[in-house]
Design an enzyme around this catalytic site. Structure first.
Site, PDB file in Angstrom:
ATOM      1  N   ASP A  66       0.995  -1.150  -0.086  1.00 29.73           N
ATOM      2  CA  ASP A  66       0.134  -0.147   0.032  1.00 29.73           C
ATOM      3  C   ASP A  66       0.767   1.396   0.000  1.00 29.73           C
ATOM      4  O   ASP A  66       1.478   1.401   1.050  1.00 29.73           O
ATOM      5  CB  ASP A  66      -0.860   0.120   1.299  1.00 29.73           C
ATOM      6  CG  ASP A  66      -1.700   1.317   1.297  1.00 29.73           C
ATOM      7  OD1 ASP A  66      -2.561   1.476   0.376  1.00 29.73           O
ATOM      8  OD2 ASP A  66      -1.973   1.891   2.364  1.00 29.73           O
ATOM      9  N   THR A  99      -3.086   5.431  -4.181  1.00 29.77           N
ATOM     10  CA  THR A  99      -1.984   6.273  -3.547  1.00 29.77           C
ATOM     11  C   THR A  99      -0.720   5.926  -4.268  1.00 29.77           C
ATOM     12  O   THR A  99       0.171   7.048  -4.305  1.00 29.77           O
ATOM     13  CB  THR A  99      -1.925   5.655  -2.001  1.00 29.77           C
ATOM     14  OG1 THR A  99      -1.760   4.409  -1.894  1.00 29.77           O
ATOM     15  CG2 THR A  99      -3.025   6.210  -1.264  1.00 29.77           C
ATOM     16  N   THR A 100      -0.406   4.781  -4.929  1.00 27.52           N
ATOM     17  CA  THR A 100       0.510   4.564  -5.595  1.00 27.52           C
ATOM     18  C   THR A 100       0.604   5.069  -6.897  1.00 27.52           C
ATOM     19  O   THR A 100       1.592   5.701  -7.366  1.00 27.52           O
ATOM     20  CB  THR A 100       0.913   3.060  -5.839  1.00 27.52           C
ATOM     21  OG1 THR A 100       0.859   2.336  -4.475  1.00 27.52           O
ATOM     22  CG2 THR A 100       2.139   2.633  -6.354  1.00 27.52           C
ATOM     23  N   ASP A 392      -9.384  -0.150   1.893  1.00 22.33           N
ATOM     24  CA  ASP A 392      -9.125   0.567   0.660  1.00 22.33           C
ATOM     25  C   ASP A 392     -10.400   0.292  -0.241  1.00 22.33           C
ATOM     26  O   ASP A 392     -10.992   1.217  -0.776  1.00 22.33           O
ATOM     27  CB  ASP A 392      -7.959   0.197  -0.210  1.00 22.33           C
ATOM     28  CG  ASP A 392      -6.593   0.850   0.528  1.00 22.33           C
ATOM     29  OD1 ASP A 392      -6.656   1.608   1.429  1.00 22.33           O
ATOM     30  OD2 ASP A 392      -5.601   0.549  -0.187  1.00 22.33           O
TER      31      ASP A 392
END
Length: 535
Positions: A66, A99-100, A392
């Site tokens: 994550d 997020t990545t 998530d």
């Protein structure tokens, strides 16, 4: 009169300053390094990172892919890198996923900007081109999005596909069907409110991930006191945050001097009477369940048992906050006005066994959508990563229920936006077109990273993907199970429009902010002065 030609230093001696090209280069290097750090975790075949803690939690190990968790754990000193870390945290708070992607896209934009700056293109021209490209990419994304919220069955299928796609890159990949259904059922119980606090996640080691389940009630990881009722029907719950231990002397440094042991006995008796009065005030609220955030000592516990009241101690703050929300009660600290206190309500409170642990289940709570997901797993690391993955998925599904449009994943949306930007760049006169082409290349870096992480030939796959989109096959993307270009609509690889839009806007804004920098000033550290006594 002589003039000194020595440079005048305005800043303090320990302050540092980086100017122009050095400042820009420092920012680029920091941001690109952060992007490269998380790039290998992108996509369904992305790799994991092991995070080993130091300091207070020394030796604690986390295994995760994550992006937000990795960047939160990595201490960075570079200012531009800190901007990307903050951006990924905001992405996690806003929509829960991507997020990545947002970090990698911002880093790739700055990698392209570095090349353009070397070609003597002014940062303001690059920014103007990027703004135009962002607008074109956003319009292309809106046109490609679909909305099936009017059809319940189709919308539920969309939610299941989004959950499967989100979980594909996580540890729950092997169990994505099971957990996708579990997450969708939990979110649909919210009836569109998006109140994720009503969904509690409890982690219990033991069993396998397949043993995880969704419980309709609210579970509290506590037990009732000794000799108290173990099951309560038509519960009236008083939720409190109050000291139920023997009253301590609160004034620092105060002492009590007595001249005989009898006086100590009198003090203890007075304290007991004070606690008895407090318990009587609590019982005057006509509650049959008392839940306290703080400890309940033996004497008040015995008084509650005599009155036939279930008393639960040391419910953590998160637990009582959520309990107050789902039962419709409020948290109180004083008990002088019973008529002003709102009690929580539920149909049944009973004990249930999960593995070797006993928990309390609150069934028929006032907030009907409340539920609990119990995650089982072999080790604490597996359970923690499963919790992050499921969180998530729940956040993305809640965002999709509010903003019901969907787009296709697997690099499909990125290729679509890149083609739209390249087409517009061909029609745009001036140097801004060069910046727009760089923006399109940065967008295509995401499907390139997805293919690289799976061990496929990224150059071949991305060129095939671009060709497919140029031939108006606008639903084509990368099928990482077979290592070729496939139809994302048929494969059911779907993502939330809200997530993709947030990734595009956040990455372009952060990259623009870093590109504008031409000076980095580090303040002089504050000097420690001798302590002069009390303030």
């Amino acid at each position: 009169m002589e003039m000194s030609l020595n440079p005048v230093r305005v800043l303090k001696s320990e302050a540092q300053e980086e100017k122009a090209e050095m400042a820009r280069l420092s920012s680029f290097i920091g941001a690109i390094a952060i992007g490269d750090l998380v790039k290998s975790t992108l996509g369904p075949k992305g790799m994991d990172k092991i995070l080993v803690a130091h300091g207070r939690n020394a030796g604690q190990v986390e295994v995760t892919n994550d992006g937000a968790t990795i960047l939160r754990a990595v201490g960075v000193d570079n200012p531009a890198a800190k901007i990307l870390v903050d951006m990924s945290r905001v992405q996690d708070q806003e929509v829960g996923d991507g997020t990545t992607s947002v970090t990698v896209l911002a880093a790739e934009l700055l990698r392209e900007a570095e090349k353009l700056v070397e070609q003597k293109l002014h940062p303001q021209i690059i920014i103007a081109g990027w703004r135009l490209a962002t607008q074109v990419a956003r319009e292309a994304l809106i046109q490609a999005s679909q909305d099936n919220s009017a059809h319940d069955d189709k919308f539920k299928e969309d939610l299941l596909n989004i959950a499967r796609t989100t979980l594909s890159s996580k540890i729950l990949h092997q169990h994505k069907e099971f957990f996708a259904k579990l997450a969708v059922d939990a979110v649909l119980r919210l009836k569109g409110s998006g109140e994720l606090h009503a969904i509690q996640i409890i982690k219990k080691t033991g069993g396998t991930l397949d043993d995880s389940f969704l419980d309709d009630g609210f579970l509290l990881d506590k037990k009732p006191g000794v000799h108290q009722p173990q099951r309560i029907e038509n519960a009236k719950i008083l939720i409190a945050n109050t000291p139920m231990d023997t009253d301590k002397i609160k004034v620092f440094g105060s002492t009590i001097k007595v001249d005989s042991l009898a006086k100590i006995a009198d003090l203890e008796l007075a304290e007991k009477e004070k606690m008895k009065d407090k318990v009587q005030k609590i019982l005057s609220h006509n509650c049959n369940v008392f839940i306290n955030r703080q400890l309940i000592y033996n004497y008040p516990e015995q008084l509650f048992a005599d009155a036939g009241v279930m008393a639960i101690e040391h419910a953590d703050f998160d637990g009582i906050e959520r309990l107050a929300l789902v039962t419709g009660g409020e948290i109180v600290s004083t008990f002088d006005n019973p008529l002003l206190v709102k009690l929580g309500e539920c149909d049944v409170i009973e004990q249930v066994m999960i593995g070797e642990d006993t928990l309390l289940r609150f069934s028929g709570v006032k907030l009907g959508e409340a539920c609990t997901i119990v995650i089982r797993g072999a080790t604490q690391q597996i359970i923690d990563e499963a919790d992050r993955s499921l969180h998530d998925a729940l956040c993305v599904l809640a965002a999709t229920v509010k903003e019901s449009r969907i787009v296709y994943g697997g690099g499909c949306s990125e290729a679509l936006m890149a083609n739209a930007v390249l087409k517009k760049a061909g029609e745009t006169p001036g140097k801004e077109a060069i910046a727009m082409e760089a923006f399109a290349r940065a967008l295509l870096a995401l499907p390139t990273a997805i293919a690289d992480n799976a061990g496929y030939d990224s150059a071949q796959l991305v060129s095939e993907l671009r060709a497919a989109h140029a031939q108006s096959k606008s639903t084509n993307g990368l099928d990482m199970e077979k290592g070729k270009v496939g139809d994302m609509k048929e494969l059911g690889i779907t993502e939330s429009f809200a997530v993709k839009r947030q990734v595009l806007m956040s990455a372009s804004e952060a990259a623009e902010m870093i590109l504008r920098v031409d000076d980095i000033i580090r303040c002089a550290p504050r000097r420690r002065v001798p302590d002069r006594g009390y303030c």
